[in-house]
Design a protein around this motif. Structure first.
Motif, PDB file in Angstrom:
ATOM      1  N   LEU A 246       0.860  -1.183   0.000  1.00  0.00           N
ATOM      2  CA  LEU A 246       0.000   0.000   0.000  1.00  0.00           C
ATOM      3  C   LEU A 246       0.892   1.227   0.000  1.00  0.00           C
ATOM      4  N   TYR A 247       0.636   2.143  -0.937  1.00  0.00           N
ATOM      5  CA  TYR A 247       1.465   3.338  -0.989  1.00  0.00           C
ATOM      6  C   TYR A 247       1.323   4.136   0.306  1.00  0.00           C
ATOM      7  N   GLY A 248       2.465   4.638   0.785  1.00  0.00           N
ATOM      8  CA  GLY A 248       2.473   5.355   2.064  1.00  0.00           C
ATOM      9  C   GLY A 248       2.810   4.440   3.214  1.00  0.00           C
ATOM     10  N   HIS A 249       2.765   3.137   2.967  1.00  0.00           N
ATOM     11  CA  HIS A 249       3.122   2.134   3.980  1.00  0.00           C
ATOM     12  C   HIS A 249       4.329   1.325   3.501  1.00  0.00           C
ATOM     13  N   GLU A 250       4.107   0.383   2.570  1.00  0.00           N
ATOM     14  CA  GLU A 250       5.224  -0.425   2.047  1.00  0.00           C
ATOM     15  C   GLU A 250       6.007   0.309   0.956  1.00  0.00           C
ATOM     16  N   LEU A 251       5.391   1.308   0.339  1.00  0.00           N
ATOM     17  CA  LEU A 251       6.014   2.059  -0.752  1.00  0.00           C
ATOM     18  C   LEU A 251       6.015   3.546  -0.403  1.00  0.00           C
ATOM     19  N   THR A 252       7.179   4.202  -0.535  1.00  0.00           N
ATOM     20  CA  THR A 252       7.296   5.646  -0.267  1.00  0.00           C
ATOM     21  C   THR A 252       8.376   6.226  -1.172  1.00  0.00           C
ATOM     22  N   THR A 253       8.491   7.543  -1.169  1.00  0.00           N
ATOM     23  CA  THR A 253       9.545   8.198  -1.956  1.00  0.00           C
ATOM     24  C   THR A 253      10.926   7.892  -1.368  1.00  0.00           C
ATOM     25  N   GLU A 254      10.969   7.433  -0.109  1.00  0.00           N
ATOM     26  CA  GLU A 254      12.260   7.092   0.514  1.00  0.00           C
ATOM     27  C   GLU A 254      12.791   5.750   0.018  1.00  0.00           C
ATOM     28  N   LEU A 255      11.942   4.976  -0.625  1.00  0.00           N
ATOM     29  CA  LEU A 255      12.321   3.633  -1.077  1.00  0.00           C
ATOM     30  C   LEU A 255      12.328   3.551  -2.599  1.00  0.00           C
ATOM     31  N   THR A 256      13.249   2.771  -3.146  1.00  0.00           N
ATOM     32  CA  THR A 256      13.216   2.451  -4.573  1.00  0.00           C
ATOM     33  C   THR A 256      12.454   1.133  -4.731  1.00  0.00           C
ATOM     34  N   PRO A 257      12.060   0.778  -5.950  1.00  0.00           N
ATOM     35  CA  PRO A 257      11.416  -0.532  -6.143  1.00  0.00           C
ATOM     36  C   PRO A 257      12.284  -1.695  -5.640  1.00  0.00           C
ATOM     37  N   PHE A 258      13.606  -1.536  -5.703  1.00  0.00           N
ATOM     38  CA  PHE A 258      14.510  -2.610  -5.240  1.00  0.00           C
ATOM     39  C   PHE A 258      14.481  -2.726  -3.719  1.00  0.00           C
ATOM     40  N   ASP A 259      14.370  -1.591  -3.025  1.00  0.00           N
ATOM     41  CA  ASP A 259      14.244  -1.627  -1.567  1.00  0.00           C
ATOM     42  C   ASP A 259      12.962  -2.336  -1.153  1.00  0.00           C
ATOM     43  N   ALA A 260      11.925  -2.183  -1.973  1.00  0.00           N
ATOM     44  CA  ALA A 260      10.609  -2.754  -1.651  1.00  0.00           C
ATOM     45  C   ALA A 260      10.477  -4.204  -2.123  1.00  0.00           C
ATOM     46  N   GLY A 261      11.568  -4.757  -2.675  1.00  0.00           N
ATOM     47  CA  GLY A 261      11.513  -6.144  -3.160  1.00  0.00           C
ATOM     48  C   GLY A 261      10.729  -6.284  -4.451  1.00  0.00           C
ATOM     49  N   LEU A 262      10.552  -5.149  -5.154  1.00  0.00           N
ATOM     50  CA  LEU A 262       9.756  -5.152  -6.388  1.00  0.00           C
ATOM     51  C   LEU A 262      10.590  -4.692  -7.581  1.00  0.00           C
ATOM     52  N   GLY A 263      11.893  -4.989  -7.524  1.00  0.00           N
ATOM     53  CA  GLY A 263      12.796  -4.616  -8.608  1.00  0.00           C
ATOM     54  C   GLY A 263      12.382  -5.189  -9.960  1.00  0.00           C
ATOM     55  N   ARG A 264      11.583  -6.263  -9.911  1.00  0.00           N
ATOM     56  CA  ARG A 264      11.162  -6.907 -11.171  1.00  0.00           C
ATOM     57  C   ARG A 264      10.334  -5.974 -12.055  1.00  0.00           C
ATOM     58  N   VAL A 265       9.741  -4.923 -11.481  1.00  0.00           N
ATOM     59  CA  VAL A 265       8.918  -4.034 -12.316  1.00  0.00           C
ATOM     60  C   VAL A 265       9.773  -3.057 -13.126  1.00  0.00           C
ATOM     61  N   VAL A 266      11.062  -2.941 -12.761  1.00  0.00           N
ATOM     62  CA  VAL A 266      11.956  -2.018 -13.478  1.00  0.00           C
ATOM     63  C   VAL A 266      12.563  -2.741 -14.676  1.00  0.00           C
ATOM     64  N   LYS A 267      12.330  -2.199 -15.872  1.00  0.00           N
ATOM     65  CA  LYS A 267      12.784  -2.862 -17.102  1.00  0.00           C
ATOM     66  C   LYS A 267      13.915  -2.070 -17.758  1.00  0.00           C
ATOM     67  N   PHE A 268      15.150  -2.429 -17.415  1.00  0.00           N
ATOM     68  CA  PHE A 268      16.313  -1.730 -17.969  1.00  0.00           C
ATOM     69  C   PHE A 268      16.496  -2.033 -19.457  1.00  0.00           C
ATOM     70  N   GLY A 269      15.952  -3.156 -19.915  1.00  0.00           N
ATOM     71  CA  GLY A 269      16.163  -3.571 -21.299  1.00  0.00           C
ATOM     72  C   GLY A 269      15.265  -2.884 -22.311  1.00  0.00           C
ATOM     73  N   LYS A 270      14.322  -2.056 -21.844  1.00  0.00           N
ATOM     74  CA  LYS A 270      13.397  -1.427 -22.803  1.00  0.00           C
ATOM     75  C   LYS A 270      14.112  -0.333 -23.608  1.00  0.00           C
ATOM     76  N   GLU A 271      13.463   0.039 -24.704  1.00  0.00           N
ATOM     77  CA  GLU A 271      14.038   1.035 -25.602  1.00  0.00           C
ATOM     78  C   GLU A 271      14.000   2.425 -24.974  1.00  0.00           C
ATOM     79  N   GLY A 272      15.072   3.194 -25.151  1.00  0.00           N
ATOM     80  CA  GLY A 272      15.075   4.587 -24.707  1.00  0.00           C
ATOM     81  C   GLY A 272      15.389   4.745 -23.229  1.00  0.00           C
ATOM     82  N   ASP A 273      15.670   5.979 -22.862  1.00  0.00           N
ATOM     83  CA  ASP A 273      15.986   6.296 -21.474  1.00  0.00           C
ATOM     84  C   ASP A 273      14.683   6.464 -20.693  1.00  0.00           C
ATOM     85  N   PHE A 274      14.764   6.337 -19.365  1.00  0.00           N
ATOM     86  CA  PHE A 274      13.567   6.619 -18.556  1.00  0.00           C
ATOM     87  C   PHE A 274      13.966   7.323 -17.266  1.00  0.00           C
TER      88      PHE A 274
END
Length: 375
Positions: free
Chosen positions: A246-274
């Motif tokens: 839940l945003y504001g609980h398990e997810l915050t601006t202080e955490l990256t997706p990797f800190d939250a154990g959700l690094g799988r949602v980050v797709k470095f292989g996609k086209e273009g910068d993000f």
């Protein structure tokens, strides 16, 4: 514009209906929302065993259209949105340049050049502003559609049968994380199947003027199988049992997706910068070498309920913090999600306690989720 009450709270199209049903209302992200109609435990059990009906019209809908809509979303969000097929949806996140999570989102691809981004109510304006800012240079339009939709969800094992009685849309062919246009009880709707309860279920995006008619039709169709209206309180215990953040609980601006154990949602292989790419690459490398605190499940040995912000301790030292906690109707014991030091994250780790107002209460470390439905 959606209407507001005397306190300036936004009202959903179903507001009068909630009051007629005797709902206890609460301010949630600036919206006056039903917390519960009767017993939140009964509402929770209804969703697990039969079906529950939710008004989720406070969620923030943002439409992104145009020839470069996919390219804009690939640039603005961490996921590979361009690879989502028409009629499918994807769970993703929008991050700051430093990798901090601004919000977690569901993005539906409605047509070749049209997407529906659904943000959390508390972050809808932040997401809208960020998407508009990030759209510079892209041939795409970002439209605030929060007032264009009411959102009704029917969740629970009986939900497919209830909905089938009201639509000829191909529900059997509608996969998890997909959406299709159809007609439900004579009302045009986007029928989605994402869910936030751990159960099967559907979300129905409709025009606000059709919301009451649809709610009443679902109520009538669901009555024989025990469908009940459900508030935000049981939605929180349902998602907690299902181990959903839940945003504001398990997810915050202080955490990256990797800190939250959700690094799988980050797709470095996609086209273009993000946005956030560089910071997130660093976070990914750090997480691999020296994992940050890990999100775990905690089950109480006693009856005292842990709450967000309570310290997790072992041997008198603080080793983590509770992010969400509540009594679990399904387990019959209090449960919590918490970020803890990796040394204490393995299921069955001994000596883990939660500091509940000065008393160190024993907790068992368990894998998430606490509850998984039988397929």
């Amino acid at each position: 514009m959606s209407s507001t009450d005397s306190a300036g709270l936004r009202l959903t199209a179903l507001d009068a209906l909630h009051r007629a049903l005797g709902a206890t209302m609460t301010d949630f992200a600036g919206w006056d929302m039903p917390l519960r109609y009767g017993s939140e435990r009964d509402e929770h059990v209804a969703v697990r065993t039969r079906a529950g009906l939710f008004d989720l019209s406070h969620m923030g809908e943002i439409t992104v259209t145009g020839p470069r809509a996919a390219a804009l979303l690939n640039h603005a969000l961490v996921g590979d949105i361009a690879s989502v097929g028409v009629g499918r949806a994807r769970y993703t996140m929008i991050c700051r340049a430093d990798g901090g999570i601004l919000d977690d989102l569901i993005v539906y691809r409605l047509a070749e050049t049209e997407y529906l981004v659904v943000a959390n109510a508390s972050n809808a304006q932040v997401v809208l502003d960020a998407l508009r800012e990030r759209s510079a240079g892209f041939d795409a339009e970002v439209r605030d559609d929060r007032d264009a939709y009411a959102l009704i969800a029917v969740q629970g094992p009986e939900s497919p049968g209830i909905l089938k009685a009201l639509t000829d849309a191909d529900l059997d062919g509608l996969k998890y994380y997909a959406g299709l246009p159809g007609t439900v009880a004579g009302v045009p709707a986007l029928i989605a199947r994402t869910g936030y309860t751990g159960e099967d279920g559907f979300e129905l995006f409709v025009k606000p003027e059709h919301a009451v008619r649809l709610w009443q039709a679902l109520t009538e169709a669901g009555a024989p199988v025990g469908l009940v209206p459900c508030g935000l309180s049981c939605r929180d215990t349902l998602r907690l049992e299902a181990g959903m953040p839940l945003y504001g609980h398990e997810l915050t601006t202080e955490l990256t997706p990797f800190d939250a154990g959700l690094g799988r949602v980050v797709k470095f292989g996609k086209e273009g910068d993000f946005v956030g790419r560089e910071a997130l690459a660093g976070a990914a490398a750090r997480a691999e070498q020296n994992p940050p605190r890990v999100l775990v499940g905690l089950v109480a040995e006693g009856r005292r309920v842990p709450r967000a912000g309570f310290a997790v301790v072992a041997g008198g030292e603080v080793i983590g913090e509770v992010t969400s906690g509540a009594p679990s109707p399904t387990l019959g014991r209090p449960i919590a999600m918490a970020y803890v030091d990796t040394a204490y994250a393995a299921p069955g780790t001994e000596g883990v306690r939660v500091d509940i107002r000065g008393s160190h209460e024993p907790y068992e470390v368990v894998p998430l989720p606490f509850y998984k439905r039988q397929k």
